[in-house]
Design an enzyme around this catalytic site. Structure first.
Site, mmCIF file in Angstrom:
data_model
loop_
_atom_site.group_PDB
_atom_site.id
_atom_site.type_symbol
_atom_site.label_atom_id
_atom_site.label_comp_id
_atom_site.label_asym_id
_atom_site.label_seq_id
_atom_site.Cartn_x
_atom_site.Cartn_y
_atom_site.Cartn_z
ATOM 1 N N CYS A 82 0.961 -1.250 -0.074
ATOM 2 C CA CYS A 82 -0.004 -0.015 0.196
ATOM 3 C C CYS A 82 0.967 1.282 0.083
ATOM 4 C CB CYS A 82 -1.105 -0.005 1.268
ATOM 5 S SG CYS A 82 -2.332 1.034 0.901
ATOM 6 N N HIS A 173 -3.198 -5.598 1.897
ATOM 7 C CA HIS A 173 -2.682 -5.523 3.229
ATOM 8 C C HIS A 173 -2.739 -7.151 3.680
ATOM 9 C CE1 HIS A 173 -2.057 -1.263 4.465
ATOM 10 N NE2 HIS A 173 -3.047 -1.154 3.388
ATOM 11 N N GLU A 175 -0.649 -8.513 5.702
ATOM 12 C CA GLU A 175 -0.212 -8.642 7.184
ATOM 13 C C GLU A 175 -1.510 -8.605 8.067
ATOM 14 O OE1 GLU A 175 -0.165 -6.050 5.267
ATOM 15 O OE2 GLU A 175 -0.561 -4.140 6.276
HETATM 16 N N1 GLN Z 1 -3.551 6.525 1.083
HETATM 17 C C1 GLN Z 1 -2.266 6.241 1.704
HETATM 18 C C2 GLN Z 1 -1.128 7.307 1.108
HETATM 19 O O1 GLN Z 1 -1.189 7.748 0.177
HETATM 20 C C3 GLN Z 1 -1.652 4.804 1.631
HETATM 21 C C4 GLN Z 1 -2.777 4.022 2.509
HETATM 22 C C5 GLN Z 1 -2.225 2.551 3.105
HETATM 23 O O2 GLN Z 1 -1.150 2.433 3.157
HETATM 24 N N2 GLN Z 1 -3.143 2.025 3.783
HETATM 25 O O3 GLN Z 1 0.064 7.255 1.477
#
Ligand code: GLN
Length: 189
Positions: A82, A173, A175
């Site tokens: 992410c 995710h 994890e």
């Molecule tokens: N929206 C976040 C960003 O742009 C990332 C979200 C996440 O890691 N769960 O940094």
């Protein structure tokens, strides 16, 4: 663990603790990485979910950005989940953040918008042709990737996990689940 060095988890901000606990649950050693001396003791690094604008600043402040890029150039496997994918990608749309410029992909931050900013879905894990559960939290989308980037996880037809050599990026995710599939895949790189 087989005597392998523990997996490092970048622990400047975000859900690093969930990754450390997941690694331990799945039978791998894990240590937080906040400074270069800690990076020196691991042979692979996970960059967790969190807030990319914050972490890109903290990385520069600590001089860790250069240390990670040096290790990456020397072949260290790096997995970004992410926010971590945003941080390792070469190109980011929708508010530019400085990145480590490693994985040849273009990602769009917060690409699902506020109507659908968090959701769960069944995903296809291509290396073992199996299904895994995906948890998406304000996730980015992978808009484009270089010719040597391979898709390893799909949501329908969309890529949500990609690999370029020793770099792995997932928009979801693993994890936060009890499924070791993606962690095991990363440790095998
Ligand atoms: N929206 C976040 C960003 O742009 C990332 C979200 C996440 O890691 N769960 O940094």
């Amino acid at each position: 663990m087989g005597g392998n060095p523990p997996v490092g988890v970048l622990a400047l901000q975000g859900d690093f603790d969930a990754h450390i606990q997941a690694l331990q649950r799945f039978g791998f050693g894990a240590v937080p990485v906040r400074r270069k001396s800690e990076l020196d003791r691991v042979d692979r690094l996970i960059i967790p979910g969190g807030e990319s604008t914050t972490v890109s600043k903290l990385l520069a402040f600590e001089g860790l950005d250069k240390a990670i890029r040096d290790r990456a150039a020397a072949g260290m496997p790096i997995w970004g989940t992410c926010m971590g994918l945003i941080v390792i990608a070469k190109n980011v749309t929708n508010r530019l953040v400085p990145t480590l410029d490693l994985l040849d992909a273009t990602v769009d931050r917060n690409a699902y918008g506020s109507q659908l900013d968090s959701f769960e879905a069944e995903l296809n894990f291509l290396p073992s042709a199996s299904k895994i559960h995906g948890i998406f939290i304000r996730a980015p989308k992978i808009l484009a990737m270089g010719a040597d980037v391979e898709v390893v996880v799909t949501h329908g037809k969309s890529p949500v996990g990609v690999r370029q050599g020793s770099f792995l990026g997932t928009t979801f995710h693993p994890e936060l689940t009890d499924d070791p599939t993606v962690h095991s895949y990363f440790v095998s790189l």
